[in-house]
Write a protein that holds these residues in place. Structure first.
Motif, PDB file in Angstrom:
ATOM      1  N   LYS A 226     -21.793 114.027 -99.745  1.00  0.00           N
ATOM      2  CA  LYS A 226     -22.596 114.305-100.943  1.00  0.00           C
ATOM      3  C   LYS A 226     -22.807 113.049-101.784  1.00  0.00           C
ATOM      4  CE  LYS A 226     -20.834 119.048-101.285  1.00  0.00           C
ATOM      5  NZ  LYS A 226     -19.981 119.971-102.083  1.00  0.00           N
ATOM      6  N   GLN A 227     -21.838 112.145-101.803  1.00  0.00           N
ATOM      7  CA  GLN A 227     -21.955 110.916-102.605  1.00  0.00           C
ATOM      8  C   GLN A 227     -21.909 109.708-101.654  1.00  0.00           C
ATOM      9  OE1 GLN A 227     -19.286 110.966-106.142  1.00  0.00           O
ATOM     10  NE2 GLN A 227     -18.647 112.986-105.406  1.00  0.00           N
ATOM     11  N   PRO A 228     -23.053 109.268-101.160  1.00  0.00           N
ATOM     12  CA  PRO A 228     -23.065 108.185-100.163  1.00  0.00           C
ATOM     13  C   PRO A 228     -22.414 106.886-100.638  1.00  0.00           C
ATOM     14  CG  PRO A 228     -25.208 109.276-100.285  1.00  0.00           C
ATOM     15  CD  PRO A 228     -24.394 109.800-101.422  1.00  0.00           C
ATOM     16  N   ASN A 229     -22.438 106.624-101.954  1.00  0.00           N
ATOM     17  CA  ASN A 229     -21.862 105.381-102.481  1.00  0.00           C
ATOM     18  C   ASN A 229     -20.418 105.540-102.954  1.00  0.00           C
ATOM     19  OD1 ASN A 229     -22.412 106.982-104.724  1.00  0.00           O
ATOM     20  ND2 ASN A 229     -22.843 105.205-106.039  1.00  0.00           N
ATOM     21  N   LEU A 230     -19.760 106.657-102.598  1.00  0.00           N
ATOM     22  CA  LEU A 230     -18.404 106.928-103.095  1.00  0.00           C
ATOM     23  C   LEU A 230     -17.419 105.844-102.664  1.00  0.00           C
ATOM     24  CD1 LEU A 230     -16.414 108.817-104.515  1.00  0.00           C
ATOM     25  CD2 LEU A 230     -16.159 110.077-102.369  1.00  0.00           C
TER      26      LEU A 230
END
Length: 558
Positions: A226-230
């Motif tokens: 859900k958060q590609p840059n996590l």
């Protein structure tokens, strides 16, 4: 030229760390080299000789040298510049330097030698026992460090082998209909988190193949989708550039291994060992990354504890030997001063100076005696001490130590209570706090010393009012101040904020040890630009004498 042939550098053997560390002895006089080799020779080490600075540099660049015994006055390059070159060149040697100096070298020169990379020194004429003890301690530290490095390499080698096996399993499982079920069973049996990612420039998007990542980071595998840059957003800012650059070269290298700090869901930082490899080129020309995360925070903590323990052990062994020899020399000085007093007793001016010298020597003897008792875990001599009188007695010493650009202001409570402590340790604690305050005011400023009676609640015994009466010594400065996270660590052993190798990191740790040893406490308040305030609370002395306090050198972190 090198007197002995140097074997090719080998950091490790197949079955463990290097067994025979090298000791490089450097002096232009062949006779001195022969004498030094006779002192330091032993079956468990290899002695290498050099007669010039260029030979020393050549040796440390080509070999892993454990200790360098270096003459301060080398013919083509003096020992100070030579040590700076070794330190600046980032050569493979992790050598500790022991300077051999003339007895006339002053303290400023010795301090410069330390700044250049030296860890110890001996004076001429050389005492064989002292030199051998110093080198033995450094060799012992070298071996322990090499053992930690070797164990870490073995652990990484095992992890890489496990990764190879897992990659083969994953490739095989792709050809089977029960691929996901089999992969889930494999991942449940391993304390790691496997992931895949698309290769190429741009954002590194991780897709964890199992929810075991939740145990490591607090995030679920779906959170990373859900958060590609996590992953990138929670990298430690200080290491962000290094880690991103390491993964940028994976297309050329084919694999990458890197350790970094990563902020988990609960806000804590962990050390992760991240290894990834590139898959074979697919039919459509794309490639995929296969990798794993391993939490190595516990291993990093154990390595740090081992290094601290090694340093403390070395400090204890070195201090005990030096203090014993120093006390013997002071005995000679004191006896000769006593005899000299009988010869010049008719000369009033000379007698006054002689008495001053004798008092200083006797004070040194008492201090070294207490230090020796500290090392050998003997009882410290405590007594009822007037804190105000103690502060005033060392005021002149503080004026000299702090310099002309720092003003000292004192304020005392009326009828200040006495305390029951070891007076030399109290003096040393105050001097330690003042010196640290001086270092925080490089452009000058004001040092405030305040002594006051306080009453505060004590969780240890709320019923006894005696436990709530303290004498507080406040040392405050107008210096640069500290961040809150730095202030929390200043009493830890070997932690220092000083640059350029200055400071051992033990001064404030000893202050905390003294406070707790005396049933007191020490606290600090600071903020950037607002100076620092350290409060040393010591319990009020009662009529009955408390029990003798046992010294413990290795309780610095207690």
């Amino acid at each position: 030229m090198l007197i002995e042939a140097l074997a090719p550098r080998t950091s490790h053997q197949a079955n463990g760390p290097v067994a025979r560390p090298k000791i490089l002895i450097a002096d232009e006089d062949p006779r001195t080299l022969i004498a030094l080799e006779a002192i330091l020779a032993a079956p468990d080490r290899e002695i290498v000789q050099a007669q010039s600075g260029s030979e020393v540099l050549s040796c440390v660049h080509q070999n892993d040298v454990a200790v360098v015994v270096l003459d301060v006055r080398m013919p083509d390059l003096d020992g100070l510049r030579l040590a700076a070159r070794i330190k600046a060149d980032h050569c493979p040697s992790r050598a500790s330097i022991v300077f051999v100096a003339a007895c006339g070298d002053d303290e400023l020169k010795i301090a410069s030698d330390y700044a250049a990379g030296g860890v110890d020194y001996v004076f001429r004429p050389i005492n064989p026992t002292v030199l051998r003890s110093k080198v033995d301690i450094l060799i012992d530290l070298y071996r322990k460090t090499e053992q930690v490095r070797w164990l870490a390499e073995q652990e990484k080698r095992l992890l890489l082998e496990n990764l190879r096996i897992q990659k083969e399993k994953i490739v095989a499982e792709q050809r089977l209909r029960d691929r996901e079920e089999h992969q889930s069973l494999v991942l449940k049996s391993l304390p790691i988190a496997l992931y895949t990612a698309t290769s190429g420039p741009g954002l590194r998007r991780l897709r964890f193949t199992h929810d075991s990542i939740r145990r490591l980071s607090g995030f679920s595998s779906s959170d990373f989708v859900k958060q590609p840059n996590l992953w990138e957003a929670r990298l430690n800012p200080e290491e962000h550039g290094r880690v991103i650059q390491a993964f940028a070269g994976i297309e050329k290298a084919g694999s990458v291994s890197v350790e970094y700090r990563w902020r988990c869901a609960d806000g804590t930082e962990k050390y992760f060992f991240d290894h990834a490899v590139l898959s074979e080129v697919r039919k459509d020309g794309s490639r995929e990354l296969f990798g794993f995360w391993l939490d190595v925070s516990d291993r990093r903590s154990l390595e740090t504890d081992l290094l601290h323990a090694s340093k403390l052990e070395a400090v204890g062994r070195l201090t005990g030997g030096i203090v014993h020899d120093f006390r013997n020399m002071l005995s000679v000085v004191i006896s000769n001063l006593d005899l000299l007093h009988l010869l010049i007793r008719d000369n009033g001016s000379a007698c006054r100076r002689l008495r001053s010298a004798l008092e200083g020597a006797q004070t040194c003897a008492e201090l070294t005696g207490r230090l020796l008792a500290f090392v050998r875990r003997r009882s410290i001599e405590t007594d009822v001490v007037d804190v105000i009188e103690t502060v005033e007695s060392i005021r002149d010493l503080l004026v000299c130590a702090l310099g002309a650009n720092i003003q000292i202001r004192t304020s005392y409570d009326k009828d200040c209570w006495p305390v029951y402590v070891d007076r030399p340790q109290l003096e040393a604690a105050i001097v330690n706090l003042a010196i640290n305050a001086r270092d925080a005011m490089p452009d000058g400023g004001q040092l405030n010393l305040c002594v006051e009676n306080i009453c505060r609640a004590d969780d240890r015994d709320r019923e006894d009012p005696a436990t709530r009466e303290y004498v507080r010594i406040v040392v405050s400065d107008t210096g640069v101040g500290m961040l809150a996270e730095v202030a929390e660590q200043i009493f830890e052993p070997f932690f220092t904020t000083k640059n350029g190798g200055k400071g051992s990191g033990l001064g404030l740790s000893m202050v905390r040890h003294f406070a707790r040893q005396s049933n007191g406490n020490v606290t600090v308040r600071s903020a950037p630009g607002s100076g620092t305030q350290v409060c040393l609370d010591l319990p009020r002395a009662r009529l009955e004498a408390p029990p003798q306090i046992e010294s413990a050198l290795f309780d610095l972190s207690a």
